[in-house]
Design an enzyme around this catalytic site. Structure first.
Site, PDB file in Angstrom:
ATOM      1  N   HIS A   1       0.103   4.691  13.184  1.00  7.50           N
ATOM      2  CA  HIS A   1      -0.445   4.572  12.119  1.00  7.50           C
ATOM      3  C   HIS A   1      -1.984   5.096  12.410  1.00  7.50           C
ATOM      4  O   HIS A   1      -3.193   4.385  12.123  1.00  7.50           O
ATOM      5  CB  HIS A   1      -1.087   3.009  11.667  1.00  7.50           C
ATOM      6  CG  HIS A   1      -1.198   2.836  10.162  1.00  7.50           C
ATOM      7  ND1 HIS A   1      -2.551   2.576   9.847  1.00  7.50           N
ATOM      8  CD2 HIS A   1      -0.442   3.034   9.228  1.00  7.50           C
ATOM      9  CE1 HIS A   1      -2.558   2.463   8.478  1.00  7.50           C
ATOM     10  NE2 HIS A   1      -1.215   2.699   7.959  1.00  7.50           N
TER      11      HIS A   1
ATOM     12  N   HIS B   1      -4.128  -8.445   6.518  1.00  6.86           N
ATOM     13  CA  HIS B   1      -4.347  -7.148   5.770  1.00  6.86           C
ATOM     14  C   HIS B   1      -4.962  -7.513   4.337  1.00  6.86           C
ATOM     15  O   HIS B   1      -5.132  -8.605   3.975  1.00  6.86           O
ATOM     16  CB  HIS B   1      -3.210  -6.289   5.707  1.00  6.86           C
ATOM     17  CG  HIS B   1      -3.384  -4.730   5.523  1.00  6.86           C
ATOM     18  ND1 HIS B   1      -4.402  -4.106   6.346  1.00  6.86           N
ATOM     19  CD2 HIS B   1      -2.729  -4.093   4.770  1.00  6.86           C
ATOM     20  CE1 HIS B   1      -4.101  -2.865   5.737  1.00  6.86           C
ATOM     21  NE2 HIS B   1      -3.494  -2.657   4.930  1.00  6.86           N
TER      22      HIS B   1
ATOM     23  N   HIS C   1       0.973  -1.211   0.081  1.00  4.36           N
ATOM     24  CA  HIS C   1       0.123  -0.020   0.053  1.00  4.36           C
ATOM     25  C   HIS C   1       0.774   1.264  -0.033  1.00  4.36           C
ATOM     26  O   HIS C   1       1.998   1.149   0.585  1.00  4.36           O
ATOM     27  CB  HIS C   1      -0.757   0.023   1.289  1.00  4.36           C
ATOM     28  CG  HIS C   1      -2.057  -0.903   1.017  1.00  4.36           C
ATOM     29  ND1 HIS C   1      -2.949  -1.501   2.241  1.00  4.36           N
ATOM     30  CD2 HIS C   1      -2.845  -1.364  -0.053  1.00  4.36           C
ATOM     31  CE1 HIS C   1      -3.854  -2.049   1.433  1.00  4.36           C
ATOM     32  NE2 HIS C   1      -3.765  -2.048   0.217  1.00  4.36           N
TER      33      HIS C   1
ATOM     34  N   ASP D   1       1.073   4.169   1.146  1.00  2.00           N
ATOM     35  CA  ASP D   1       1.527   4.865   2.545  1.00  2.00           C
ATOM     36  C   ASP D   1       2.785   4.261   3.250  1.00  2.00           C
ATOM     37  O   ASP D   1       3.175   4.562   4.092  1.00  2.00           O
ATOM     38  CB  ASP D   1       0.402   5.078   3.452  1.00  2.00           C
ATOM     39  CG  ASP D   1      -0.376   4.129   3.753  1.00  2.00           C
ATOM     40  OD1 ASP D   1      -0.537   3.100   2.915  1.00  2.00           O
ATOM     41  OD2 ASP D   1      -0.812   4.021   4.842  1.00  2.00           O
ATOM     42  N   HIS D   2       3.046   3.025   2.782  1.00  2.00           N
ATOM     43  CA  HIS D   2       4.102   2.347   3.245  1.00  2.00           C
ATOM     44  C   HIS D   2       5.379   2.000   2.508  1.00  2.00           C
ATOM     45  O   HIS D   2       6.362   1.737   2.784  1.00  2.00           O
ATOM     46  CB  HIS D   2       3.818   0.874   3.752  1.00  2.00           C
ATOM     47  CG  HIS D   2       2.969   0.883   4.977  1.00  2.00           C
ATOM     48  ND1 HIS D   2       3.339   0.500   6.232  1.00  2.00           N
ATOM     49  CD2 HIS D   2       1.408   1.400   5.024  1.00  2.00           C
ATOM     50  CE1 HIS D   2       2.078   0.696   6.979  1.00  2.00           C
ATOM     51  NE2 HIS D   2       1.136   1.228   6.443  1.00  2.00           N
TER      52      HIS D   2
END
Ligand SMILES: [Zn+2]
Length: 308
Positions: free
Chosen positions: A271, A145, A67, A69-70
């Site tokens: 997070h 996830h 993802h 944002d990582h």
């Protein structure tokens, strides 16, 4: 007492969208002045500069999942390392598609890296060791996830036995390394002093676990037992538990439940959803379940301390 550092610096603590003052996920782990990076959200190289870190000293980068944002800061960091003349090798650990993503971008820009880069594929698999050096061993945690996602468990290498100060005079200099390694002291005339009379146990090795992103996943508990510091995502409050379930994230209370069940030393939350201007609301829900709990923040440095 530990003389050598073991710390984690939370460079970014936001979820998905950047909120004012929060950045996407990245953490710098320092074990004995050796640097490791976990996740690399957009802007990580700037955050490293703000933290005063020479990022050429990072030898291993661990990416939890794909993802944006990582990991959207990874290409920028790889490029800057190249432009700044890096020669030392870099190891990147992440999901299998990561190699293709990096290679395509390098190819499209006609870039030939000046330094050797090795990309290692991970898979959500509890306990598999993926890196070991004289300072630390890193193994995987299987997170739950929407895409394959791994956590990372850092275990400090166990140090040597410690010579008892009052017995220092009994151990000749040339025998000290062997005694610290656990051998008895044997004299030429056959006289023997048992190791336990001369030394104390090594300082207990410390451990740090990183769990983001993940739904509440009790199967992790067995692998987190006794960890000194646990970073666990806490995207939502309990009022948003349905949303957490739907997006496979955790509430702060669920993070605390994992910490309590695993009996960790301390829980570090992060997070945070951008809907929370202050993360205090998440902390107050978590401490009711697990009191030894703190909030991460941009640039925060958290020492990993073993328990007495
Ligand atoms: Zn995610």
């Amino acid at each position: 007492m530990h003389n050598s550092p073991f710390t984690v610096t939370t460079l970014g603590t936001g979820a998905a969208l950047p909120a004012r003052g929060r950045y996407p996920t990245a953490q710098l782990v320092n074990v004995h002045d050796t640097f490791y990076l976990i996740d690399c959200g957009e802007g990580t190289q700037e955050r490293l500069r703000v933290a005063g870190v020479n990022f050429q000293r990072i030898g291993h980068i661990f990416i939890s999942h794909l993802h944006g944002d990582h990991y959207l800061g990874l290409m920028g960091l790889i490029s800057s390392m190249h432009l700044m003349g890096r020669r030392t090798e870099l190891h990147v650990h992440g999901p299998p598609e990561l190699k293709e993503i990096i290679d395509l971008q390098l190819r499209a820009s006609g870039t030939w890296l000046r330094y050797p880069m090795h990309v290692h594929a991970t898979a959500p698999e509890n306990g598999r060791e993926i890196m070991s050096d004289p300072h630390v061993t890193v193994s995987l945690l299987a997170l739950k996830h929407r895409v394959p996602c791994t956590g990372f468990l850092f275990r400090e290498a166990r140090g040597p036995r410690r010579l008892r100060v009052e017995r220092l005079g009994d151990v000749p200099q040339f025998k000290r390394a062997a005694v610290k390694a656990g051998e008895d002291l044997v004299f030429p005339d056959g006289k023997r002093i048992p190791n336990t009379e001369l030394t104390l146990d090594p300082v207990p090795a410390r451990s740090y676990a990183y769990c983001s992103d993940t739904a509440y996943e009790p199967s992790l508990v067995a692998f987190l037992k006794g960890v000194d510091l646990l970073y666990h995502e806490a995207t939502f409050t309990t009022a948003m538990a349905d949303k957490a379930k739907e997006t496979l994230h955790s509430t702060a209370a669920q993070a605390a439940r994992i910490a309590a069940e695993a009996g960790v030393g301390r829980l570090l939350l992060g997070h945070f959803s951008s809907r929370y201007k202050s993360a205090d609301v998440l902390l107050s829900e978590a401490v009711q379940i697990f009191p030894n709990c703190i909030l991460s923040y941009e640039g925060g440095v958290f020492p990993i301390e073993s328990r007495p």
